[in-house]
Design an enzyme around this catalytic site. Structure first.
Site, short mmCIF file in Angstrom:
data_model
loop_
_atom_site.label_atom_id
_atom_site.label_comp_id
_atom_site.label_asym_id
_atom_site.label_seq_id
_atom_site.Cartn_x
_atom_site.Cartn_y
_atom_site.Cartn_z
N CYS A 45 -2.00 33.92 10.73
CA CYS A 45 -1.66 34.61 11.98
C CYS A 45 -1.24 33.63 13.07
O CYS A 45 -1.87 33.52 14.13
CB CYS A 45 -2.84 35.46 12.44
N ARG A 80 2.52 19.96 6.57
CA ARG A 80 3.58 19.09 7.08
C ARG A 80 4.66 19.81 7.89
O ARG A 80 5.07 19.31 8.94
CB ARG A 80 4.22 18.30 5.93
N GLU A 96 0.83 -1.21 0.00
CA GLU A 96 0.00 0.00 0.00
C GLU A 96 0.87 1.26 0.00
O GLU A 96 0.79 2.08 0.93
CB GLU A 96 -0.92 -0.03 1.23
#
EC number: 4.1.1.20
Length: 423
Positions: free
Chosen positions: A346, A314, A275
């Site tokens: 922000c 990420r 996978e």
């Protein structure tokens, strides 16, 4: 290897200059390369040959319908972790008998949808899930094909948030209890045991953890067969890493991974399922962004981009580092400057890199984040009411917008005003 190269001073996606895409859709945007997706899928095909095998693309890495269909046309199946991913896989053309349903929290409704729509197997993660699946399957007059996910307690030596094969992780059943749980499954009228599933984590950069886990799976296969279980599939998961920065040492190649598979479980006569997600899609995608401002602080310069943490999560979530390159090729010998590369959200966490070397850049100049094809667009949000960015697929000298940027009106109109607040 990817297909994002400089030509005539401009970074291209295959044969399309990124400036041409930017002119059509604006920045920021994601762009994927068909040639890279194809090449990476075929590397796994070659690595597992001549073993009988199925490659199920992990849709959690990149779930765009056009990306999934590109891979489905090559013969890929899909690994899904929600009914939404299941339905997207079907919509992209993946047949049900090539879809594996993973995940620790499958609901009865999700099970029902997959059983009636067609499924290759459920990777069962717990005894309560097994009992629920048996109940749903019997209510439909069906038998659910399953592989039981075992937790081998192997340290994948990866980031703690994406390690899944240690005993303290939420995934699978302890391998020490596998014989007992397989006996329970065999007694259930709604369950058909097909094989064993294992997945120890993501972004692995060494082969030894795979080898440790797969040797334990081989030992379990022999033990279960001795007790009469027909173990005919081994789902070995995914997890092979990619180089996010060119200076990093390269992770193992699919061919090397394939040798581990053959050496550990290749003599068992099982069909092998893997996978992969990140290795197929990661280096097949870029996030392209424009500079809004260059801000000079007391101690450093900030390169403020129109992409933000909501577009590429990420770095904020994992502390991940992506290689950042100018879209307009730097002149050889041009002096580099150090920037903190940040977005407009922000939060101080909206930082892609600190003290990153780039040529002098100004407003309107574009940069590209490499290796952004996996866990980029799929993890994006509309935080700070920022619309999701477009996704673009390139094929040779053609490109198509495969997810457009929603308008502000579309984004706002997804909400509704409660009746008692309306005048």
């Amino acid at each position: 290897m990817d297909h994002f190269l400089y030509r005539d001073g401009m970074l291209h996606a295959e044969d399309v200059p990124l400036s041409e895409i930017a002119a059509a859709v604006g920045t920021p945007f994601y762009v994927y390369s068909t040639a890279t997706l194809t090449r990476h899928y075929r590397l796994f095909e070659e690595a597992l040959s001549p073993l009988p095998h199925v490659i199920c693309f992990a849709m959690k890495a990149c779930g765009n319908l056009s990306v999934v269909r590109t891979l489905a046309n090559l013969g890929a199946g899909a690994d899904v972790v929600s009914v939404g991913e299941y339905l997207k896989a079907r919509a992209a053309g993946v047949p049900g008998d090539r879809i594996v349903f993973s995940g620790v929290g499958k609901t009865r409704e999700e099970m029902r949808t997959a059983l009636t729509g067609g499924i290759r197997q459920f990777n069962v993660e717990s005894e309560p899930e097994l009992a629920a699946l048996d109940e749903v399957a019997r209510s439909l007059g069906l038998r659910a094909p399953v592989a039981i996910r075992v937790n081998p307690d192997v340290d994948a030596r990866t980031h703690e948030k994406i390690a899944t094969g240690r005993k303290e992780n939420k995934f699978g059943i302890p391998i020490s209890r596998a014989v007992e749980v397989y006996a329970q499954a065999a007694a259930m009228k709604g369950i058909e045991v097909m094989g064993i599933d294992v997945h120890i984590g993501s972004q692995l950069t060494e082969l030894e953890p795979f080898e440790q886990a797969y040797l334990k799976v081989a030992e379990l296969t022999r033990a279960l067969r001795s007790q009469g279980h027909d173990i005919r599939r081994l789902d070995l998961g995914g997890g092979l890493g990619i180089p996010y920065e060119r200076s990093n040492s390269a992770p193992p190649l699919p061919t090397e991974y394939g040798e581990v598979v053959k050496r550990t479980v290749g003599d068992l006569g099982c069909e092998i399922e893997i996978e992969p997600g990140r290795l197929i899609a990661g280096n097949a995608g870029l996030l392209v962004s424009s500079v809004i401002y260059v801000k000079s602080g007391e101690e450093r310069d900030f390169l403020i981009l129109d992409a933000a943490m909501n577009d590429l999560m990420r770095p904020t979530l994992y502390g991940a580092r992506h290689e950042i390159v100018p879209v307009q090729e730097a002149v050889p010998g041009m002096e580099q400057r150090l920037y903190d590369v940040v977005g407009p959200v922000c939060e101080t966490g909206d930082t892609f890199a600190r003290q990153y070397p780039l040529p002098a850049l100004g407003p309107g100049d574009m940069v590209a984040f490499r290796s952004a094809g996996a866990y980029g667009a799929v993890m994006a949000s509309e935080y700070n009411a920022r619309p999701l960015v477009p996704e673009v697929l390139v094929n040779g000298d053609q490109f198509a917008v495969i997810r457009r940027r929603p308008s502000y009106d579309e984004m706002i109109n997804r909400d509704s005003i409660a009746p008692w607040l309306q005048s």
